[in-house]
Design a protein around this motif. Sequence first.
Motif, PDB file in Angstrom:
ATOM      1  N   LEU A  97       0.833  -1.206   0.000  1.00 44.10           N
ATOM      2  CA  LEU A  97       0.000   0.000   0.000  1.00 44.10           C
ATOM      3  C   LEU A  97       0.864   1.250   0.000  1.00 44.10           C
ATOM      4  O   LEU A  97       0.572   2.225  -0.705  1.00 44.10           O
TER       5      LEU A  97
ATOM      6  N   TYR B  33       2.435   1.991  -3.438  1.00 42.47           N
ATOM      7  CA  TYR B  33       1.501   2.573  -4.407  1.00 42.47           C
ATOM      8  C   TYR B  33       0.870   3.866  -3.912  1.00 42.47           C
ATOM      9  O   TYR B  33       0.099   4.492  -4.636  1.00 42.47           O
TER      10      TYR B  33
ATOM     11  N   THR C 147      -1.443   4.318  -1.705  1.00 38.30           N
ATOM     12  CA  THR C 147      -2.889   4.207  -1.563  1.00 38.30           C
ATOM     13  C   THR C 147      -3.240   3.787  -0.140  1.00 38.30           C
ATOM     14  O   THR C 147      -2.419   3.204   0.573  1.00 38.30           O
TER      15      THR C 147
ATOM     16  N   PHE D 160      -5.888   0.501  -4.411  1.00 41.62           N
ATOM     17  CA  PHE D 160      -4.674  -0.268  -4.639  1.00 41.62           C
ATOM     18  C   PHE D 160      -4.861  -1.256  -5.790  1.00 41.62           C
ATOM     19  O   PHE D 160      -4.020  -1.353  -6.691  1.00 41.62           O
TER      20      PHE D 160
END
Length: 203
Positions: free
Chosen positions: A160, A163, A165, A171
């Motif tokens: 997570l 990325y 997110t 994600f």
Amino acid sequence: MKFVSIDFETANEKRHSPCAVGIVVANEKEILEEYYSLINPITAFSPFNVRVHGITERDVEDAPTFPEIWPVLDKYLSNNIVLAHNASFDMSVIRQTLDYFKLTYPEMDYLCTANISRKVWPDLMNHKLNTVAAHHSITFEHHHALEDARVAAKIFMQALREYGTETVDSFLESCQMSKGRIYERGYYPPKAKRTQRSKRIYF
């Protein structure tokens, strides 16, 4: 965002022989709760499996059986996002053990952190749990159900962060992956091949 990570150890090659379970409840920032229990599989132990996880028949003599422990597990799993490393194994343990004891399926979405690792860190030599853990400097006792579940949770938290997110859906959209899902017995998923009435997991 809260998610649940799970890992099983089995007494033998049969998927309906879980002898230990570890569960970790976490969010994108921290671990919130942990649960571990030995399980009496009411079956023989394979020497191979004992060498892997170190759990013996004597260790589980006074442990609860799967039907006795299932109400607790169900509360953790139902209506949640559930993670497992090589989720096809752990989901098949859930499915086949529920079938074996004629228990009701949970309704839950699940993700595989091995597949996530292949997507997020494609250059690793392999994507076994210990390899991915070492890549992130995570030390743990491999093949202990709680420790394996904890590592899977930490791997997802790291993914997570990679990325940027904070939700599962964002994600999955970013890395173009999809969730698996377990349904109630007899349910026909709209996009599944309907060759026969099924009790299986659909992707």
